[in-house]
Write an enzyme that holds these catalytic residues in place. Structure first.
Site, mmCIF file in Angstrom:
data_model
loop_
_atom_site.group_PDB
_atom_site.id
_atom_site.type_symbol
_atom_site.label_atom_id
_atom_site.label_comp_id
_atom_site.label_asym_id
_atom_site.label_seq_id
_atom_site.Cartn_x
_atom_site.Cartn_y
_atom_site.Cartn_z
ATOM 1 N N ASP A 14 1.317 -1.353 -0.065
ATOM 2 C CA ASP A 14 0.028 -0.451 0.114
ATOM 3 C C ASP A 14 0.527 1.537 0.249
ATOM 4 O O ASP A 14 0.424 2.245 0.629
ATOM 5 C CB ASP A 14 -0.993 0.099 0.793
ATOM 6 C CG ASP A 14 -1.830 -1.230 1.276
ATOM 7 O OD1 ASP A 14 -1.821 -1.457 0.261
ATOM 8 O OD2 ASP A 14 -1.920 -1.754 2.402
ATOM 9 N N GLU A 174 -11.250 1.088 -2.633
ATOM 10 C CA GLU A 174 -10.704 1.727 -1.460
ATOM 11 C C GLU A 174 -9.437 2.352 -2.277
ATOM 12 O O GLU A 174 -9.210 2.592 -3.603
ATOM 13 C CB GLU A 174 -9.838 0.699 -1.458
ATOM 14 C CG GLU A 174 -9.256 -0.389 -2.090
ATOM 15 C CD GLU A 174 -8.937 -1.952 -1.593
ATOM 16 O OE1 GLU A 174 -8.980 -1.976 -0.155
ATOM 17 O OE2 GLU A 174 -8.149 -2.662 -2.418
#
Length: 492
Positions: A14, A174
């Site tokens: 991420d 997301e």
């Protein structure tokens, strides 16, 4: 010059990046490991050096009882008016927060919480205003990418949380980010889940509140249709521009263990893919929307890949991590040796056993350490989570010491190999390969082959979750004190 993906190897998922004072800074997720949110610096976007962590104090993040792949989720880093901001979610308490610093190599502030739900929060600054974005449900109950304006000094919401974008139609919307480029607002997110169907999508609008028109060829980046290709699971990206005007996307991806073996155990890693803007204002990414292992770019700076890790060339505060919040009185760490004292917990517990680990960075190589124990158990573990780890260890008792290979796969915990050794000081060695780990013990002049175990059983496909394998040192049971020396991991 050509560079090779991943640009940061091992479990660093991420990624988010910003530029400040001519350098780049990047943060990644950390989940149940502490310190939290690893922090990197680069001058060229290709060579990254970890310089520390953002969450270094227990007061900043609660991790007690956080199961594997819980805790600290995706982080975003931004820089505005001389201040760095790191914003993230602690799923253990179900809250979004950010911390700040004016010294990127110094301490970060205590958390400032924002009463907006969802995960994967991001910040956007414009004309003295600060906007907070996440996936979630807005104040009218609508699920979407949601946004509100906040008081950046207090985290107080100045507007309602509003739904601004519903993505491109994929599941698990997301990791949203907002940018203003060339007079237009671009909103970017991931869909498909952080697995083989992962992808990056985006839209464009004239207002930061939307509406946003979807890019006609979404997804802009995905490797979901590249069967037999090493890099898979591409998603969760952040845009960054170089001083020469070139654009890149820093994003996660994972390497499967073999072309035709859909397992990955190193975790989600950091990749970088070139971005090109067209005359119509839409941008494309990579090779027809896919990420390759190598790219040619306009740079004369070579990519330097670090392959050797020792106690002497690493720092316990930088490359090494604990499970949840450690009892620091049980660790004595130096550039020559690590001394670990066992507590009440073992590697099988959702707690903080006496454990310190460094990420496995590549498929092939060796990991070795000399260990001395006085009682109990201590050794080297290939650790995915509390239910999935392979332990090569010494066990000391009144009858002497023995070398043990214990395999922990879900509910099955089996001592695969046990043999007496001549003393309670031996060298433990693990041969790393993409498909298996091979374990051996060097007991004086004797080399004891302890067997092997498949990497697939430590993979995300088997274990679940979002983390990757650590090469860990541990001590447990009976008040064990263990001295670890001459640690060396070398990749080839």
């Amino acid at each position: 010059m050509r560079y090779r993906n991943p640009v940061v190897r091992g479990f660093y998922p991420d990624p988010s990046v910003c530029r400040a004072d001519g350098r780049y800074y990047m943060v990644c997720s950390s989940f149940q490991f502490f310190p939290g949110v690893p922090l990197f610096e680069s001058s060229d976007l290709i060579n990254w050096t970890q310089i520390g962590h953002c969450l270094t104090r227990k007061s900043q993040v609660m991790l007690e009882g956080a199961g594997s792949s819980a805790g600290v989720y995706a982080a975003t880093i931004r820089y505005c008016d001389g201040v760095f901001y790191m914003v993230t979610t602690n799923t253990s308490v179900g809250k979004n927060f950010y911390i700040t610093t004016t010294d990127i190599r110094g301490e970060w502030s205590e958390p400032i919480y924002v009463e907006q739900g969802g995960i994967d929060p991001s910040l956007y600054f414009e004309d003295g205003h600060a906007y907070f974005m996440s996936n979630g449900v807005d104040d009218n109950g609508k699920p979407a990418i949601i946004q509100c304006e906040i008081d950046i000094n207090t985290g107080e919401k100045l507007t309602l949380s509003r739904a601004v974008w519903n993505g491109a139609g994929g599941r698990y919307l997301e990791s949203p980010h907002l940018y203003k480029i060339g007079g237009s607002y671009y909103i970017m997110a991931a869909e498909g889940g952080t697995e083989y169907g992962h992808m990056i999508v985006y839209g464009r609008g004239d207002s930061l509140w939307g509406p946003f028109e979807n890019y006609p060829r979404n997804p802009v980046l995905t490797n979901r249709d590249l069967g037999g290709y090493t890099i898979q699971g591409v998603g969760h990206g952040d845009l960054v521009q170089s001083p020469t005007g070139e654009w890149f996307m820093v994003h996660l991806g994972f390497r499967q263990t073999d072309m035709w073996m859909p397992y990955h155990h190193l975790g989600r890693e950091v990749c970088m893919t070139p971005v090109r803007f067209g005359e119509d204002g839409w941008f494309t990414c990579g090779n027809n929307g896919t990420t390759e292992q190598e790219y040619e770019i306009n740079s004369d700076i070579p990519q330097n890949i670090r392959n050797v890790y020792t106690f002497a060339n690493t720092s316990p505060d930088v490359e090494w991590c604990y499970l949840r919040h450690p009892d620091t009185s049980k660790y004595e760490l130096s550039s020559e040796c690590f001394v670990l004292r066992a507590g009440e917990h073992t590697l099988d517990d959702v707690a903080s056993p006496t454990f310190i680990g460094i990420r496995q960075m590549d498929f092939r190589g060796t990991a070795e350490v000399e260990v001395t124990v006085d009682c109990g158990e201590a050794g080297l573990t290939m650790f995915m989570d509390e239910n999935h780890h392979y332990d090569l260890m010494l066990r000391s008792s009144a009858d002497g010491c023995e070398a043990i290979l214990k395999l922990n796969i879900g509910d099955v915990k089996h001592e695969q190999f046990a043999v007496p050794v001549s003393s309670c000081r031996v060298r433990l060695s693990v041969e790393l390969d993409n498909l298996s780990y091979t374990f051996r013990v060097i007991d004086g002049d004797r080399v004891i082959q302890c067997g092997s175990a498949q990497t697939r059983y430590l993979s995300s496909e088997v274990a679940g979750g979002f983390t990757g394998v650590f090469i860990g040192l541990f001590a447990q049971k009976n008040g064990c004190t263990a001295l670890f020396a001459d640690f060396r991991t070398e990749y080839r």
